[in-house]
Design a protein around this motif. Structure first.
Motif, PDB file in Angstrom:
ATOM      1  N   LEU A   1      11.649  14.628   0.055  1.00 51.93           N
ATOM      2  CA  LEU A   1      11.944  14.230   1.431  1.00 51.93           C
ATOM      3  C   LEU A   1      10.618  14.398   2.348  1.00 51.93           C
ATOM      4  O   LEU A   1      10.435  13.442   3.188  1.00 51.93           O
ATOM      5  CB  LEU A   1      13.135  15.198   1.890  1.00 51.93           C
ATOM      6  N   SER A   2       9.840  15.323   2.010  1.00 53.09           N
ATOM      7  CA  SER A   2       8.908  15.416   2.901  1.00 53.09           C
ATOM      8  C   SER A   2       7.524  14.523   2.585  1.00 53.09           C
ATOM      9  O   SER A   2       7.012  13.983   3.245  1.00 53.09           O
ATOM     10  CB  SER A   2       8.337  16.778   3.181  1.00 53.09           C
ATOM     11  N   THR A   3       7.383  14.486   1.161  1.00 50.07           N
ATOM     12  CA  THR A   3       6.251  13.876   0.841  1.00 50.07           C
ATOM     13  C   THR A   3       6.398  12.522   0.353  1.00 50.07           C
ATOM     14  O   THR A   3       5.708  11.415   0.502  1.00 50.07           O
ATOM     15  CB  THR A   3       5.472  14.638  -0.258  1.00 50.07           C
ATOM     16  N   THR A   4       7.224  12.304  -0.962  1.00 51.81           N
ATOM     17  CA  THR A   4       7.442  11.161  -1.556  1.00 51.81           C
ATOM     18  C   THR A   4       8.096  10.199  -0.655  1.00 51.81           C
ATOM     19  O   THR A   4       7.498   8.677  -0.705  1.00 51.81           O
ATOM     20  CB  THR A   4       8.354  11.614  -2.771  1.00 51.81           C
ATOM     21  N   LEU A   5       9.004  10.718   0.115  1.00 48.64           N
ATOM     22  CA  LEU A   5       9.700   9.398   1.215  1.00 48.64           C
ATOM     23  C   LEU A   5       8.720   9.260   2.472  1.00 48.64           C
ATOM     24  O   LEU A   5       8.995   8.289   3.065  1.00 48.64           O
ATOM     25  CB  LEU A   5      10.984   9.830   1.346  1.00 48.64           C
ATOM     26  N   ALA A   6       7.950  10.065   2.621  1.00 49.62           N
ATOM     27  CA  ALA A   6       6.997   9.757   3.984  1.00 49.62           C
ATOM     28  C   ALA A   6       6.562   8.283   3.983  1.00 49.62           C
ATOM     29  O   ALA A   6       6.462   7.842   4.868  1.00 49.62           O
ATOM     30  CB  ALA A   6       5.874  10.839   3.913  1.00 49.62           C
ATOM     31  N   PRO A   7       5.965   7.790   3.072  1.00 49.81           N
ATOM     32  CA  PRO A   7       5.646   6.340   3.076  1.00 49.81           C
ATOM     33  C   PRO A   7       6.466   5.418   3.302  1.00 49.81           C
ATOM     34  O   PRO A   7       6.237   4.421   4.050  1.00 49.81           O
ATOM     35  CB  PRO A   7       4.747   6.102   1.697  1.00 49.81           C
ATOM     36  N   ILE A   8       7.808   5.645   2.730  1.00 44.17           N
ATOM     37  CA  ILE A   8       9.076   5.013   3.177  1.00 44.17           C
ATOM     38  C   ILE A   8       9.400   4.698   4.761  1.00 44.17           C
ATOM     39  O   ILE A   8       9.572   3.935   5.360  1.00 44.17           O
ATOM     40  CB  ILE A   8      10.108   5.057   2.355  1.00 44.17           C
ATOM     41  N   TYR A   9       9.050   5.882   5.221  1.00 45.28           N
ATOM     42  CA  TYR A   9       9.562   6.257   6.762  1.00 45.28           C
ATOM     43  C   TYR A   9       8.396   5.613   7.345  1.00 45.28           C
ATOM     44  O   TYR A   9       8.819   4.855   8.381  1.00 45.28           O
ATOM     45  CB  TYR A   9       9.253   7.803   7.023  1.00 45.28           C
TER      46      TYR A   9
ATOM     47  N   TYR B   1       0.884  -1.105   0.060  1.00 46.24           N
ATOM     48  CA  TYR B   1       0.196  -0.051   0.094  1.00 46.24           C
ATOM     49  C   TYR B   1       0.785   1.117   0.153  1.00 46.24           C
ATOM     50  O   TYR B   1       0.514   2.121  -0.697  1.00 46.24           O
ATOM     51  CB  TYR B   1      -0.979  -0.125   1.336  1.00 46.24           C
ATOM     52  N   LEU B   2       1.830   1.315   0.835  1.00 54.06           N
ATOM     53  CA  LEU B   2       2.767   2.332   1.067  1.00 54.06           C
ATOM     54  C   LEU B   2       3.522   2.437  -0.416  1.00 54.06           C
ATOM     55  O   LEU B   2       4.099   3.849  -0.703  1.00 54.06           O
ATOM     56  CB  LEU B   2       3.646   2.260   2.208  1.00 54.06           C
ATOM     57  N   GLY B   3       3.945   1.407  -0.777  1.00 54.42           N
ATOM     58  CA  GLY B   3       4.551   1.503  -2.098  1.00 54.42           C
ATOM     59  C   GLY B   3       4.096   2.357  -3.576  1.00 54.42           C
ATOM     60  O   GLY B   3       4.374   3.241  -4.172  1.00 54.42           O
ATOM     61  N   GLY B   4       2.521   1.871  -3.322  1.00 55.97           N
ATOM     62  CA  GLY B   4       1.603   2.653  -4.024  1.00 55.97           C
ATOM     63  C   GLY B   4       1.503   4.223  -3.923  1.00 55.97           C
ATOM     64  O   GLY B   4       1.652   5.052  -4.903  1.00 55.97           O
ATOM     65  N   ALA B   5       1.507   4.480  -2.571  1.00 53.97           N
ATOM     66  CA  ALA B   5       1.756   6.086  -2.330  1.00 53.97           C
ATOM     67  C   ALA B   5       2.896   6.596  -2.539  1.00 53.97           C
ATOM     68  O   ALA B   5       3.000   7.655  -3.079  1.00 53.97           O
ATOM     69  CB  ALA B   5       1.623   6.122  -0.571  1.00 53.97           C
ATOM     70  N   VAL B   6       4.230   5.950  -2.779  1.00 53.87           N
ATOM     71  CA  VAL B   6       5.460   6.807  -3.099  1.00 53.87           C
ATOM     72  C   VAL B   6       5.274   6.580  -4.679  1.00 53.87           C
ATOM     73  O   VAL B   6       5.827   7.762  -5.225  1.00 53.87           O
ATOM     74  CB  VAL B   6       6.760   5.481  -2.935  1.00 53.87           C
TER      75      VAL B   6
END
Length: 146
Positions: free
Chosen positions: A113-121, A97-102
């Motif tokens: 850093l703030s939005t695209t990588l947030a799901p990875i965090y 699910y988070l991969g889809g968000a990325v």
């Protein structure tokens, strides 16, 4: 004629085979709790189809009629993550699910850093909380020093 005794094989023991320390277990539960609260809020706002979600999803190019679908899918993944027997399956599904968000954030050229990588965090928190509290995860993803 010689016979060999019958032996039974069992699954390999978890790395270190001792239960997680009390501190690690508490830290894992706290991290997991924070992740669950965040995802529960996120899923419920999608299911409720609040204005902010409708606007954000439309800005990302999604049909607002899909908001409830996203919310239900996230809620199902979260329920599987919370139940100890299915927690690893839940973590895998949350990772997808988070991969889809990325991917969505990359396609819509969101800040890295703030939005695209947030799901990875959040994915790191999902697995980190599970790693700290579950020996099965430690067995399949041992951290090696060295």
């Amino acid at each position: 004629m010689t016979t060999t005794p019958h032996t039974t094989t069992t699954a390999p023991a978890a790395t270190g085979s001792a239960a997680p320390s009390r501190g690690a277990r508490i830290a894992g539960l706290i991290i997991t709790g924070l992740v669950v609260v965040f995802f529960l809020f996120d899923s419920l706002t999608h299911i409720a189809n609040v204005e902010q979600v409708r606007t954000a999803m439309a800005d990302l190019g999604f049909d607002p009629s899909l908001n409830r679908v996203f919310g239900v899918v996230l809620l199902i993944c979260l329920a599987l993550y919370v139940v100890p027997v299915t927690s690893i399956l839940g973590a895998v599904l949350l990772t997808g699910y988070l991969g889809g968000a990325v991917a969505t954030n990359l396609l819509t050229e969101q800040p890295i850093l703030s939005t695209t990588l947030a799901p990875i965090y959040f994915g790191i928190l999902v697995w980190g909380g599970l790693y700290l509290r579950d020996l099965r995860v430690r067995a399949i993803m041992p951290l090696v020093r060295g």
